[in-house]
Scaffold this motif. Sequence first.
Motif, PDB file in Angstrom:
ATOM      1  N   TRP A   9      92.280  45.180  29.513  1.00 28.14           N
ATOM      2  CA  TRP A   9      93.616  44.958  29.454  1.00 28.14           C
ATOM      3  C   TRP A   9      94.092  43.597  29.921  1.00 28.14           C
ATOM      4  N   SER A  10      95.690  43.205  29.676  1.00 29.27           N
ATOM      5  CA  SER A  10      95.826  41.784  30.014  1.00 29.27           C
ATOM      6  C   SER A  10      95.700  41.591  31.334  1.00 29.27           C
ATOM      7  N   ASN A  11      95.931  42.611  32.438  1.00 25.83           N
ATOM      8  CA  ASN A  11      95.878  42.655  33.808  1.00 25.83           C
ATOM      9  C   ASN A  11      95.091  43.382  34.698  1.00 25.83           C
ATOM     10  N   ALA A  12      94.257  44.381  33.693  1.00 27.49           N
ATOM     11  CA  ALA A  12      93.350  45.179  34.361  1.00 27.49           C
ATOM     12  C   ALA A  12      92.249  45.304  33.539  1.00 27.49           C
ATOM     13  N   VAL A  13      91.009  45.827  34.326  1.00 24.05           N
ATOM     14  CA  VAL A  13      89.708  46.468  33.641  1.00 24.05           C
ATOM     15  C   VAL A  13      89.877  47.812  34.206  1.00 24.05           C
ATOM     16  N   ASP A  57      92.689  41.594  37.961  1.00 21.28           N
ATOM     17  CA  ASP A  57      92.319  40.189  37.979  1.00 21.28           C
ATOM     18  C   ASP A  57      91.638  39.857  39.446  1.00 21.28           C
ATOM     19  N   LYS A  58      92.224  40.337  40.322  1.00 21.47           N
ATOM     20  CA  LYS A  58      91.889  39.861  41.694  1.00 21.47           C
ATOM     21  C   LYS A  58      90.544  40.623  42.282  1.00 21.47           C
ATOM     22  N   ASP A  59      90.179  41.511  41.247  1.00 21.13           N
ATOM     23  CA  ASP A  59      88.910  42.098  41.712  1.00 21.13           C
ATOM     24  C   ASP A  59      87.958  41.903  40.797  1.00 21.13           C
ATOM     25  N   LEU A  60      88.125  41.132  39.732  1.00 20.71           N
ATOM     26  CA  LEU A  60      86.868  40.726  38.780  1.00 20.71           C
ATOM     27  C   LEU A  60      85.528  39.968  39.556  1.00 20.71           C
ATOM     28  N   LEU A  61      86.004  39.362  40.348  1.00 22.66           N
ATOM     29  CA  LEU A  61      85.078  38.488  41.158  1.00 22.66           C
ATOM     30  C   LEU A  61      84.809  38.919  42.534  1.00 22.66           C
ATOM     31  N   ARG A  62      84.918  40.316  42.814  1.00 23.32           N
ATOM     32  CA  ARG A  62      84.629  40.980  43.940  1.00 23.32           C
ATOM     33  C   ARG A  62      83.030  40.857  44.356  1.00 23.32           C
ATOM     34  N   LYS A  63      82.598  40.749  45.603  1.00 24.27           N
ATOM     35  CA  LYS A  63      81.180  40.664  45.811  1.00 24.27           C
ATOM     36  C   LYS A  63      80.515  41.731  46.433  1.00 24.27           C
ATOM     37  N   ALA A  84      81.576  42.417  25.600  1.00 19.34           N
ATOM     38  CA  ALA A  84      81.548  40.821  25.705  1.00 19.34           C
ATOM     39  C   ALA A  84      82.991  40.282  26.210  1.00 19.34           C
ATOM     40  N   THR A  85      84.160  41.224  25.894  1.00 28.37           N
ATOM     41  CA  THR A  85      85.275  40.649  26.310  1.00 28.37           C
ATOM     42  C   THR A  85      85.371  40.537  27.837  1.00 28.37           C
ATOM     43  N   LEU A  86      84.354  41.491  28.604  1.00 27.46           N
ATOM     44  CA  LEU A  86      84.416  41.075  30.143  1.00 27.46           C
ATOM     45  C   LEU A  86      84.105  40.210  30.526  1.00 27.46           C
ATOM     46  N   TYR A  87      82.887  39.344  29.916  1.00 30.15           N
ATOM     47  CA  TYR A  87      82.481  38.137  30.310  1.00 30.15           C
ATOM     48  C   TYR A  87      83.439  37.123  30.145  1.00 30.15           C
ATOM     49  N   ASN A  88      84.466  36.893  29.070  1.00 23.40           N
ATOM     50  CA  ASN A  88      85.272  36.356  28.776  1.00 23.40           C
ATOM     51  C   ASN A  88      86.334  36.329  30.271  1.00 23.40           C
ATOM     52  N   LYS A  89      86.956  37.641  30.356  1.00 25.37           N
ATOM     53  CA  LYS A  89      87.643  37.909  31.419  1.00 25.37           C
ATOM     54  C   LYS A  89      87.319  37.264  32.819  1.00 25.37           C
ATOM     55  N   MET A  90      85.927  37.543  33.137  1.00 34.28           N
ATOM     56  CA  MET A  90      85.547  37.048  34.248  1.00 34.28           C
ATOM     57  C   MET A  90      85.230  35.477  34.304  1.00 34.28           C
ATOM     58  N   LEU A  91      84.899  35.174  33.220  1.00 39.02           N
ATOM     59  CA  LEU A  91      84.872  33.454  33.217  1.00 39.02           C
ATOM     60  C   LEU A  91      86.201  32.794  33.343  1.00 39.02           C
ATOM     61  N   ASN A  92      87.140  33.290  32.689  1.00 38.78           N
ATOM     62  CA  ASN A  92      88.546  32.726  32.802  1.00 38.78           C
ATOM     63  C   ASN A  92      89.060  32.796  34.172  1.00 38.78           C
ATOM     64  N   ARG A  93      88.647  33.773  34.806  1.00 42.90           N
ATOM     65  CA  ARG A  93      88.976  34.168  36.413  1.00 42.90           C
ATOM     66  C   ARG A  93      88.458  33.192  37.182  1.00 42.90           C
ATOM     67  N   CYS A  94      87.143  32.834  36.788  1.00 43.87           N
ATOM     68  CA  CYS A  94      86.504  31.628  37.774  1.00 43.87           C
ATOM     69  C   CYS A  94      87.250  30.372  37.399  1.00 43.87           C
ATOM     70  N   THR A  95      87.762  29.921  36.246  1.00 43.97           N
ATOM     71  CA  THR A  95      88.226  28.940  36.002  1.00 43.97           C
ATOM     72  C   THR A  95      89.581  28.731  36.492  1.00 43.97           C
ATOM     73  N   GLN A  96      90.239  29.919  36.338  1.00 45.83           N
ATOM     74  CA  GLN A  96      91.801  29.741  37.371  1.00 45.83           C
ATOM     75  C   GLN A  96      91.356  29.498  38.641  1.00 45.83           C
TER      76      GLN A  96
END
Length: 657
Positions: A9-13, A57-63, A84-96
């Motif tokens: 989704w736009s703001n959540a997985v 979004d804030k949890d996409l890169l949780r370690k 595949a859209t999950l990769y896009n979501k995570m990469l965009n978060r890394c970019t932001q």
Amino acid sequence: MKKYSIPIWSNAVIYPARSLMGSILLSPHSLTTSATSPSFTDSEQDDEFDPSCVIQDKDLLRKNHNGGLRILDLIDQGSVELDATLYNKMLNRCTQLSKLKEGRMVHTHFLNSRFKHYLVVQNTVLNMYAKCGSMEEARQVFDKMPVRDMVTWTALITGYSQNDRHEDALVLFPPMLRLGLMPNHFTFSSLLKASAAAPSDRDGRQIHGFSLKYGYDWNVYVGSALLDMYARCGRMDEAQFIFDGLHSKNEVSWNALIAGHARKGEGENALSLFCKMQREDFRPTHFTYSSVFTACASSGALEQGKWIHAHMIKSGLKLIAFIGNTLLDMYGKSGSIDDAKKVFDRLLKRDIVSWNSMLTACAQHGRGKETVERFEEMLGIGIEPNAVTFLCVLTACSHAGLLDKGQYYFELMKKFNIEPEVWHYVTVVDLLGRAGCFDSAQSFIKEMPIEPTAAVWGALLGACRMHKNMDLGAYAAERVFELDPHDSGPHVLLSNIYASAGKWSEAAKVRKMMKESGVKKEPACSWVEIENAVHMFVANDDAHPLREEIFSMWEKISRKIKEIGYVPDTSHVLLFVDEREREAKLQYHSEKLALAFALLKTSPGSTIRIKKNIRVCGDCHSAFKFVSKVVEREIILRDTNRFHHFYDGTCSCGDYW
């Protein structure tokens, strides 16, 4: 072990439950570690992981504890069926968030997945590396891509442009066109940004032609980039033409035009546009204010600068780093060192630019010891100096006669691995020359690892003028004439050296050489700003409508200062005339007329601020000290070299200028 697919989704997985009717969407607060809620940082078994939670979004890169990304571990463990859209979501978060390390993790995982040939995700990977500043990795991704589309090429062009690799950006455009790919407004905006950094507008004009061909000249983003390109190349007429032709304008287009005028020192145009921008209901941004402060600094327009500062405070904008630095610089260059200090003290975060601006202000206002103290304070708190920092400190030492300190700081540059540039050498020559150390100055010039420039010899010539060293001055002047024959300054200095020594025939020869070479001396003028109006004067000015009142005021002041010890220094009249005529010539220099006018038009006790386009003469400097005592007012005079603060019969320069 069950697998769950992940719709994005736009703001959540969302991890859906076994039954849609029975799914539960947990709030963001439910994602914290506790005994009753799932966590992305705990070490629970995947079988125990509650699939009915929502990842924002804030949890996409949780370690995890091992430093890996939790979501990637869940995919590897088979708990999640990858989309595949999950990769896009995570990469965009890394970019932001500029998370390059995490972006590399996602990229590595993507390369080992069945989606590794997906063009959309490959483009997102390239964009992530570019936006995070790793252009080498971005280029590697680009080179390995079997298929590239317009987005691919634009992402790389934009990356190079934003990372100041302008030539690399521009060379990509022709092969892109040869492949039949059509550029879009993002492509043109990035290419125009790259073109703006070129030494001429040649590339920018060609890109302009292509934007016309593809019909993007009307686009507000391309139009703003075109405007900025022409403005940065100094083509303000073309920039204005583009601006006027934009069907819709935004803050970016207004800012680009205002900044262009500010860079060219056209403060009046910049201020006019600032006012017009608001009349057309566009709200100034931090960039707007920064440009207008720059414009005020270049013209020394303190009153306008104060008004803009008050306007910014009223608008509610905070004093963030870059705008604070330009505000500090404006106050320093406009003659208000105290206000510059207040801004510096209130900065939330001081970077190297903040410190350099403060050091420059102190140096320009004749506060050499304070400059040195602030520099030592800066080193003490761990701020590493750069080439500009050392130039500020060396200038301060030169103006204050701090010979030993200046030589020490020049050697200190080696400790910080800073290679001296030509202006560092010029300042050291000036430092030695002002101190009368001519042998050391000549030895320093001979031992320089670079060829002496006209500026280096000019610094020595200026010192010779100061100490009346005619022979060495003539030698230095000859070197300047060879390197820069069209600069009038050295010719005038040499002529003055000869005239001061009574060598009238030699002085006449220099003047004749100037005339034959077509070199013209810049006329001296002074100006004063009163009630937002600038009043300019030249020597013996008889064109001013208040000529009689101004002359009368100066004659009155002249009588008073003579009563307390002022004696006209006729040695500064470099003409072969009698003593009486010499004294008469001194009385109506442009800065004296500006001072007389200011005394007529300003209230008693207020500070008088005067600017002059060349170095103030010695007699005017002496007269201003006496005037400050007689009228009991501070007089601040800015010439080409520095600010002179006259108060109670003394000057901030200590008569060392």
